[in-house]
Design an enzyme around this catalytic site. Sequence first.
Site, PDB file in Angstrom:
ATOM      1  N   GLU A 199       0.654  -1.324  -0.066  1.00 46.28           N
ATOM      2  CA  GLU A 199      -0.526   0.055  -0.002  1.00 46.28           C
ATOM      3  C   GLU A 199       0.999   1.349  -0.056  1.00 46.28           C
ATOM      4  O   GLU A 199       1.303   1.535   0.707  1.00 46.28           O
ATOM      5  CB  GLU A 199      -0.784  -0.171   1.001  1.00 46.28           C
ATOM      6  CG  GLU A 199      -1.854  -0.972   0.988  1.00 46.28           C
ATOM      7  CD  GLU A 199      -2.999  -1.292   3.063  1.00 46.28           C
ATOM      8  OE1 GLU A 199      -2.994  -0.218   3.097  1.00 46.28           O
ATOM      9  OE2 GLU A 199      -3.607  -1.819   2.381  1.00 46.28           O
ATOM     10  N   GLU A 234      -6.362  -7.100  -0.444  1.00 44.39           N
ATOM     11  CA  GLU A 234      -6.650  -7.400   1.010  1.00 44.39           C
ATOM     12  C   GLU A 234      -7.482  -6.546   1.249  1.00 44.39           C
ATOM     13  O   GLU A 234      -7.722  -5.501   0.730  1.00 44.39           O
ATOM     14  CB  GLU A 234      -5.557  -6.074   1.508  1.00 44.39           C
ATOM     15  CG  GLU A 234      -5.570  -6.411   3.718  1.00 44.39           C
ATOM     16  CD  GLU A 234      -4.156  -5.871   3.260  1.00 44.39           C
ATOM     17  OE1 GLU A 234      -2.882  -5.706   3.341  1.00 44.39           O
ATOM     18  OE2 GLU A 234      -4.533  -4.489   4.349  1.00 44.39           O
TER      19      GLU A 234
END
Length: 520
Positions: free
Chosen positions: A358, A446
């Site tokens: 991320e 995710e």
Amino acid sequence: MNYKIHKFLILIGLIGIMMVSVIGCGKKEENATTQTEITSEDGNATEQIDEIGSSEANSSKAIANTGDYTFTLASNNSWESGDMVYIQYDCIIKNHSDVNGSDWKITIDVPQGSKLDNGWNGEYEISGDKLIITPVDYNKEVVSGAEIPIGFILATPESFSADKAVLEIGGNQYALGENESPTAKTENTEVTNDAKDTTTEPVDKETSDKKVATKDISGTPVANHGALSVEGTNIVDKNGDIFQLQGVSTHGINWFPEYVNKEAFSDLSKYGVNAIRLAMYTVDYNGYCEGGSQANLEATIDKGVQACTELGMYVIIDWHILNDKDPNVHKDSAIQFFEKMSKKYADYDNVLYEICNEPNGGTTWESVKSYAEEVIPVIRTNDKDALIIVGTPNWSQDVDVASNNPIQGQKNIVYAVHFYAATHQGNIRSKVETAIGNGLPVIVSESNISEASGNGALNYDEGEKWMDLIDRYHLSCFAWSLGNKDETSSFLKANVSKTSGFSEGDFSDSGKWYLEHYSK
Ligand code: IDC
């Protein structure tokens, strides 16, 4: 985009606002959105619902449902900034007829002084009090049976609800709006406007014709589906059929290596889980680049890869950047790591690489892209065709941004979108639709239905909306995270100390929710 200012909504009392407190790793907060679902009795009426005064809703939706086409206009978010009110709209044109339509045009009445803040999947022009939307190259044609999604953010000088709009296509007009009857022919419609019918199927003709791989009857997932690749916006299996990974991510293997074991993965596989993501933090808590034992971490990865291989499950090796924010901070280590991993697992059909979990903290897509352009060729030297997952800015939310400037000259690249349903809602789903509309292959590598902190109340309603989107576009999905840490995104209840041999009662509420979806 600035979603942080919701004063307007408070002022006009349309919604109860969820000002979510700042969470663990500083996620960008999003406000709740609720889509109004409409059921049409006769299938012929022009309907309009403005849902006002509900405690959470900030949405309105209008549908012209008149035979050949359904035209839907829905606002799903609004906020105030400066002296303008910003309203985000999703618009869908669906062709129910047997013939393809082309050269559509939408005209919407807007207040004088309105400006377009952002628009996707269309050409936009404001002239006086009319917003006119016409096609871009790739969506001129509305194929028989298909839908096209369009979206825009309008900045208006006053609060407003778009209820006068006309779609022109195929020589007919489809009008929304009070006291206006549809002007198109109304016979012969079998349309029912439940939520499923008004949502989008893959726009891409090539992919919408594809067969979706059936669930495994015998044989393991990898035995049945083999090496995966990307076709259009889809992940497909060795037969070219669309394939969805249904995965669970470990928590950081630097925190919880004990859950990386074959028995635990096998327990999950009984519920339809066909993939595991091995999340290896780079800097947080003894990560690979800061304080962790690289040898131990690599040994844990190997244990996980071997377990998945023996079980015939897919496995993602995840370079879990987080507090390092920009993957370029540890690019050299990433290159060495992926060089090593791709050499080791070059012949494994079940291994996927996620090269930056991320990106965040203002890291731009350009920065991520340039990192990816250095790391991908390193993997490709050893492994010509494994799937490679690339994270996107803003904690892997900005797939729309990536879709405007995707990585060129590489195959089998998929782009990550992550969601935590109690925090990330309609506006992130719009990003996914925009990205897919632009032809970008997207993976939910995710997710959870908790807040972005990994904790807090679960939001089942928003979770279902995400699952609808995932199923509609045949996306692969991974849940965070396998462990018993005392947070609501953990798959196991906090008092469950075993690390395998799980039975139904051991799973947490979020764990059960995913397993129910996966086993359908
Ligand atoms: C969280 C864990 C939490 C841990 C924290 C470290 O759930 O136990 O203390 O990381 O910063 C992400 C990240 C993922 C986060 C998760 C929940 O990829 O590492 O895990 N999350 O915050 N993105 C959005 C949410």
